[in-house]
Design an enzyme around this catalytic site. Structure first.
Site, PDB file in Angstrom:
ATOM      1  N   GLU A  93       0.128   3.630   1.724  1.00 39.53           N
ATOM      2  CA  GLU A  93       0.177   4.075   3.122  1.00 39.53           C
ATOM      3  C   GLU A  93       1.569   3.845   3.711  1.00 39.53           C
ATOM      4  O   GLU A  93       1.949   4.485   4.695  1.00 39.53           O
ATOM      5  CB  GLU A  93      -0.863   3.324   3.954  1.00 39.53           C
ATOM      6  N   SER A  97       0.811  -1.228   0.000  1.00 42.15           N
ATOM      7  CA  SER A  97       0.000   0.000   0.000  1.00 42.15           C
ATOM      8  C   SER A  97       0.837   1.268   0.000  1.00 42.15           C
ATOM      9  O   SER A  97       1.900   1.336   0.635  1.00 42.15           O
ATOM     10  CB  SER A  97      -0.874  -0.011   1.259  1.00 42.15           C
ATOM     11  N   TYR A 152      -1.853   0.072  10.660  1.00 44.47           N
ATOM     12  CA  TYR A 152      -2.112  -0.582   9.362  1.00 44.47           C
ATOM     13  C   TYR A 152      -0.879  -0.486   8.476  1.00 44.47           C
ATOM     14  O   TYR A 152      -0.431  -1.492   7.897  1.00 44.47           O
ATOM     15  CB  TYR A 152      -3.323   0.089   8.679  1.00 44.47           C
TER      16      TYR A 152
HETATM   17  P1  NDP Z   1     -11.438  -4.816   1.650  1.00 47.64           P
HETATM   18  O1  NDP Z   1     -11.409  -4.296   3.029  1.00 47.64           O
HETATM   19  O2  NDP Z   1     -12.601  -4.472   0.756  1.00 47.64           O
HETATM   20  O3  NDP Z   1     -11.346  -6.425   1.667  1.00 47.64           O
HETATM   21  C1  NDP Z   1     -10.565  -7.081   2.624  1.00 47.64           C
HETATM   22  C2  NDP Z   1     -10.762  -8.578   2.474  1.00 47.64           C
HETATM   23  O4  NDP Z   1      -9.954  -9.268   3.447  1.00 47.64           O
HETATM   24  C3  NDP Z   1     -12.214  -9.053   2.694  1.00 47.64           C
HETATM   25  O5  NDP Z   1     -12.509 -10.070   1.770  1.00 47.64           O
HETATM   26  C4  NDP Z   1     -12.154  -9.610   4.108  1.00 47.64           C
HETATM   27  O6  NDP Z   1     -13.137 -10.584   4.378  1.00 47.64           O
HETATM   28  C5  NDP Z   1     -10.775 -10.250   4.073  1.00 47.64           C
HETATM   29  N1  NDP Z   1     -10.254 -10.550   5.414  1.00 47.64           N
HETATM   30  C6  NDP Z   1     -10.114  -9.718   6.464  1.00 47.64           C
HETATM   31  N2  NDP Z   1      -9.597 -10.360   7.522  1.00 47.64           N
HETATM   32  C7  NDP Z   1      -9.408 -11.649   7.137  1.00 47.64           C
HETATM   33  C8  NDP Z   1      -8.913 -12.806   7.778  1.00 47.64           C
HETATM   34  N3  NDP Z   1      -8.498 -12.764   9.062  1.00 47.64           N
HETATM   35  N4  NDP Z   1      -8.835 -13.957   7.086  1.00 47.64           N
HETATM   36  C9  NDP Z   1      -9.261 -14.021   5.803  1.00 47.64           C
HETATM   37  N5  NDP Z   1      -9.758 -12.958   5.136  1.00 47.64           N
HETATM   38  C10 NDP Z   1      -9.830 -11.784   5.799  1.00 47.64           C
HETATM   39  O7  NDP Z   1     -10.058  -4.374   0.941  1.00 47.64           O
HETATM   40  P2  NDP Z   1      -9.776  -3.942  -0.576  1.00 47.64           P
HETATM   41  O8  NDP Z   1     -10.405  -4.901  -1.479  1.00 47.64           O
HETATM   42  O9  NDP Z   1     -10.021  -2.494  -0.729  1.00 47.64           O
HETATM   43  O10 NDP Z   1      -8.184  -4.107  -0.623  1.00 47.64           O
HETATM   44  C11 NDP Z   1      -7.580  -5.355  -0.952  1.00 47.64           C
HETATM   45  C12 NDP Z   1      -6.172  -5.391  -0.366  1.00 47.64           C
HETATM   46  O11 NDP Z   1      -5.388  -4.350  -0.926  1.00 47.64           O
HETATM   47  C13 NDP Z   1      -6.086  -5.196   1.137  1.00 47.64           C
HETATM   48  O12 NDP Z   1      -5.007  -5.957   1.615  1.00 47.64           O
HETATM   49  C14 NDP Z   1      -5.786  -3.713   1.296  1.00 47.64           C
HETATM   50  O13 NDP Z   1      -5.135  -3.470   2.517  1.00 47.64           O
HETATM   51  C15 NDP Z   1      -4.875  -3.497   0.101  1.00 47.64           C
HETATM   52  N6  NDP Z   1      -4.872  -2.176  -0.467  1.00 47.64           N
HETATM   53  C16 NDP Z   1      -6.046  -1.572  -0.819  1.00 47.64           C
HETATM   54  C17 NDP Z   1      -6.037  -0.351  -1.442  1.00 47.64           C
HETATM   55  C18 NDP Z   1      -7.303   0.342  -1.824  1.00 47.64           C
HETATM   56  O14 NDP Z   1      -7.253   1.554  -2.087  1.00 47.64           O
HETATM   57  N7  NDP Z   1      -8.422  -0.348  -1.898  1.00 47.64           N
HETATM   58  C19 NDP Z   1      -4.751   0.339  -1.755  1.00 47.64           C
HETATM   59  C20 NDP Z   1      -3.578  -0.412  -1.369  1.00 47.64           C
HETATM   60  C21 NDP Z   1      -3.648  -1.621  -0.758  1.00 47.64           C
HETATM   61  P3  NDP Z   1     -14.619 -10.191   4.945  1.00 47.64           P
HETATM   62  O15 NDP Z   1     -15.444  -9.909   3.712  1.00 47.64           O
HETATM   63  O16 NDP Z   1     -15.015 -11.407   5.674  1.00 47.64           O
HETATM   64  O17 NDP Z   1     -14.466  -8.973   5.810  1.00 47.64           O
HETATM   65  P1  GDR Z   2      -7.030   5.627   3.399  1.00 53.08           P
HETATM   66  O1  GDR Z   2      -8.571   5.726   2.935  1.00 53.08           O
HETATM   67  O2  GDR Z   2      -6.870   5.872   4.848  1.00 53.08           O
HETATM   68  O3  GDR Z   2      -6.249   6.499   2.461  1.00 53.08           O
HETATM   69  O4  GDR Z   2      -6.714   4.083   3.154  1.00 53.08           O
HETATM   70  P2  GDR Z   2      -9.828   6.485   3.557  1.00 53.08           P
HETATM   71  O5  GDR Z   2     -10.789   6.609   2.443  1.00 53.08           O
HETATM   72  O6  GDR Z   2     -10.281   5.862   4.824  1.00 53.08           O
HETATM   73  O7  GDR Z   2      -9.226   7.939   3.928  1.00 53.08           O
HETATM   74  C1  GDR Z   2      -8.702   8.811   2.952  1.00 53.08           C
HETATM   75  C2  GDR Z   2      -8.480  10.190   3.555  1.00 53.08           C
HETATM   76  O8  GDR Z   2      -9.750  10.816   3.777  1.00 53.08           O
HETATM   77  C3  GDR Z   2      -9.736  11.431   5.061  1.00 53.08           C
HETATM   78  N1  GDR Z   2     -11.118  11.558   5.573  1.00 53.08           N
HETATM   79  C4  GDR Z   2     -11.931  10.546   5.908  1.00 53.08           C
HETATM   80  N2  GDR Z   2     -11.750   9.199   5.830  1.00 53.08           N
HETATM   81  C5  GDR Z   2     -12.784   8.411   6.214  1.00 53.08           C
HETATM   82  N3  GDR Z   2     -12.657   7.094   6.102  1.00 53.08           N
HETATM   83  N4  GDR Z   2     -13.968   8.924   6.699  1.00 53.08           N
HETATM   84  C6  GDR Z   2     -14.175  10.269   6.797  1.00 53.08           C
HETATM   85  O9  GDR Z   2     -15.239  10.711   7.227  1.00 53.08           O
HETATM   86  C7  GDR Z   2     -13.117  11.126   6.375  1.00 53.08           C
HETATM   87  N5  GDR Z   2     -12.972  12.473   6.301  1.00 53.08           N
HETATM   88  C8  GDR Z   2     -11.759  12.713   5.814  1.00 53.08           C
HETATM   89  C9  GDR Z   2      -8.859  10.496   5.892  1.00 53.08           C
HETATM   90  O10 GDR Z   2      -8.422  11.166   7.076  1.00 53.08           O
HETATM   91  C10 GDR Z   2      -7.759  10.175   4.904  1.00 53.08           C
HETATM   92  O11 GDR Z   2      -6.779  11.165   4.919  1.00 53.08           O
HETATM   93  C11 GDR Z   2      -7.166   3.401   1.984  1.00 53.08           C
HETATM   94  C12 GDR Z   2      -7.420   1.922   2.377  1.00 53.08           C
HETATM   95  O12 GDR Z   2      -8.044   1.275   1.291  1.00 53.08           O
HETATM   96  C13 GDR Z   2      -6.112   1.213   2.697  1.00 53.08           C
HETATM   97  O13 GDR Z   2      -6.376  -0.166   2.884  1.00 53.08           O
HETATM   98  C14 GDR Z   2      -5.166   1.409   1.519  1.00 53.08           C
HETATM   99  O14 GDR Z   2      -3.944   0.781   1.779  1.00 53.08           O
HETATM  100  C15 GDR Z   2      -4.950   2.886   1.251  1.00 53.08           C
HETATM  101  O15 GDR Z   2      -6.206   3.476   0.951  1.00 53.08           O
HETATM  102  C16 GDR Z   2      -4.024   3.139   0.072  1.00 53.08           C
END
Ligand code: NDP
Ligand code: GDR
Length: 326
Positions: free
Chosen positions: A129, A127, A151
């Site tokens: 992050e 990520s 995280y």
């Molecule tokens: P989601 O939160 O939508 O999905 C997370 C998944 O992980 C779900 O299927 C969840 O299952 C599963 N999970 C959580 N805990 C466990 C566990 N203990 N054992 C097995 N499965 C588990 O994430 P995204 O699809 O958005 O992201 C996919 C991956 O990419 C994640 O690792 C995230 O951290 C990473 N990532 C995401 C980004 C983004 O912007 N979306 C950017 C960079 C990295 P359940 O449905 O049961 O909760």
């Molecule tokens: P992020 O996503 O922390 O970048 O992680 P999120 O959408 O939660 O926050 C993005 C930014 O928006 C600001 N923010 C708020 N965020 C949330 N959730 N709710 C609010 O009401 C709000 N108001 C402002 C946050 O402070 C932050 O700066 C996501 C996840 O998908 C991670 O798993 C992944 O790794 C990174 O993106 C890349």
């Protein structure tokens, strides 16, 4: 016919990746953890109309035995490790659990790969992050990391374990450092979906205001469909390595609000308020990715603009809320 195993298949990326792999003719297996509401587990797969086309195997990232069994059963050519406790805010409230799943769980998947399927190709979901308090702009594969949340610290452990297993055991392991990517399947707790859902509610007269946290935060937002294509491309390369995936365009939470409210003819300033409850103990202020390496070696470029994505998300939320029971 290739076989793929996706952990996190019930999440946003897992669902889109499963759809992409099915379209390419893969047999797709997904790791699913036990839940008391089993019917809700495949919600996103059903939304995409592919729930019946994937095989779900039960297990948990924190239970190595279950991972060994699942990998043996799936006998995958490719493993995509997408499962994680992925919400940054929650990681401050549940740091230990986040470490167990997001950090150590990834280590367990690497062990399952090494012991059970050493010839499979592996994708680790890293990520942006991990860049946190950014040390240079834009961020590329060579930018030093500075994680700002439990995280991000957990993802950094998983990233270095992936690199270490690649170098130690000669496994085909790739770490994709993906910047934020969104879609109509994004969880409601993330800011983009919270905004598009809020816009739809306000437009339909179901709510009057939207309460957010830090409006100044800036992110490099892409579309999940574009980003899962990059994951697949990484595993088609002969040489395993790490890639940054990003659009290179940064926008603020405020900008996102302006686009989303603007899409339905509303002014965001009339509806958005802020509450410190949504602030984080430590914030990542601004992220901008440099995906030049992915462009060069994978031929990957994002195809969906921020404006198109916001429009798609708002329209999907309007449709969902207007539907019976929505
Ligand atoms: P989601 O939160 O939508 O999905 C997370 C998944 O992980 C779900 O299927 C969840 O299952 C599963 N999970 C959580 N805990 C466990 C566990 N203990 N054992 C097995 N499965 C588990 O994430 P995204 O699809 O958005 O992201 C996919 C991956 O990419 C994640 O690792 C995230 O951290 C990473 N990532 C995401 C980004 C983004 O912007 N979306 C950017 C960079 C990295 P359940 O449905 O049961 O909760
Ligand atoms: P992020 O996503 O922390 O970048 O992680 P999120 O959408 O939660 O926050 C993005 C930014 O928006 C600001 N923010 C708020 N965020 C949330 N959730 N709710 C609010 O009401 C709000 N108001 C402002 C946050 O402070 C932050 O700066 C996501 C996840 O998908 C991670 O798993 C992944 O790794 C990174 O993106 C890349």
């Amino acid at each position: 016919m290739k076989r793929a195993l996706i952990t996190g298949i019930t999440g946003q990326d897992g669902a889109y990746l499963a759809q992409l792999l099915l379209a390419k003719g893969y047999t797709v297996f997904g790791l699913v953890r036990r839940s008391s509401t089993a019917e809700g587990a495949a919600l996103r797969l059903r939304w995409l109309g592919i729930a019946e086309q994937v095989t779900l195997l039960d297990g948990d990232l924190t239970d190595l035995g279950s991972l060994l069994r699942v990998v043996a059963e799936a006998a995958p050519d490719e493993i995509y490790n997408l499962a994680a406790q992925s919400f940054v805010k929650t990681s401050f409230h549940q740091p230990h659990l986040t470490g167990e799943v997001t950090a150590l769980g990834a280590g367990q998947m690497l062990e399952a790969l090494r012991l059970q399927a050493p010839r499979a190709r592996f994708y680790q979901a890293s990520s942006s992050e991990m860049f946190g308090l950014v040390q240079a702009t834009p961020q590329s594969e060579t930018t030093p990391f500075y994680p700002r949340s439990p995280y991000a610290v957990s993802k950094l452990y998983a990233h270095w374990m992936a690199v270490n297993y690649r170098e130690s055991f000669g496994l085909h392991i790739n770490s994709g450092i993906l910047f934020n990517h969104e879609s109509p399947l994004r969880g409601l707790e993330f800011v983009t979906r919270k905004i598009t859902d809020g816009v739809a509610r306000i437009k339909l007269g179901l709510a009057r205001e939207l309460v957010l946290g830090n409006l100044e935060a800036q992110r490099d937002w892409g579309h999940a469909r574009d980003y899962v294509r990059a994951m697949w491309l990484m595993l088609q390369q002969d040489k395993p390595q790490d890639f940054v995936i990003a659009t290179g365009r940064t926008a603020s939470v405020q900008d996102f609000c302006a686009l989303a409210f603007g899409h339905v003819g509303l002014n965001w300033q009339d509806h958005v308020t802020t509450n410190p409850a949504f602030l984080r103990p430590a914030e990542v202020d601004v992220l901008t990715g440099d995906a030049a390496k992915a462009r060069r070696l994978l031929g990957w470029v994002p195809e969906i603009s921020l404006e198109q994505m916001v429009a798609e998300m708002v329209e999907a939320d309007l449709a969902r809320l207007a539907a019976p029971g929505g």
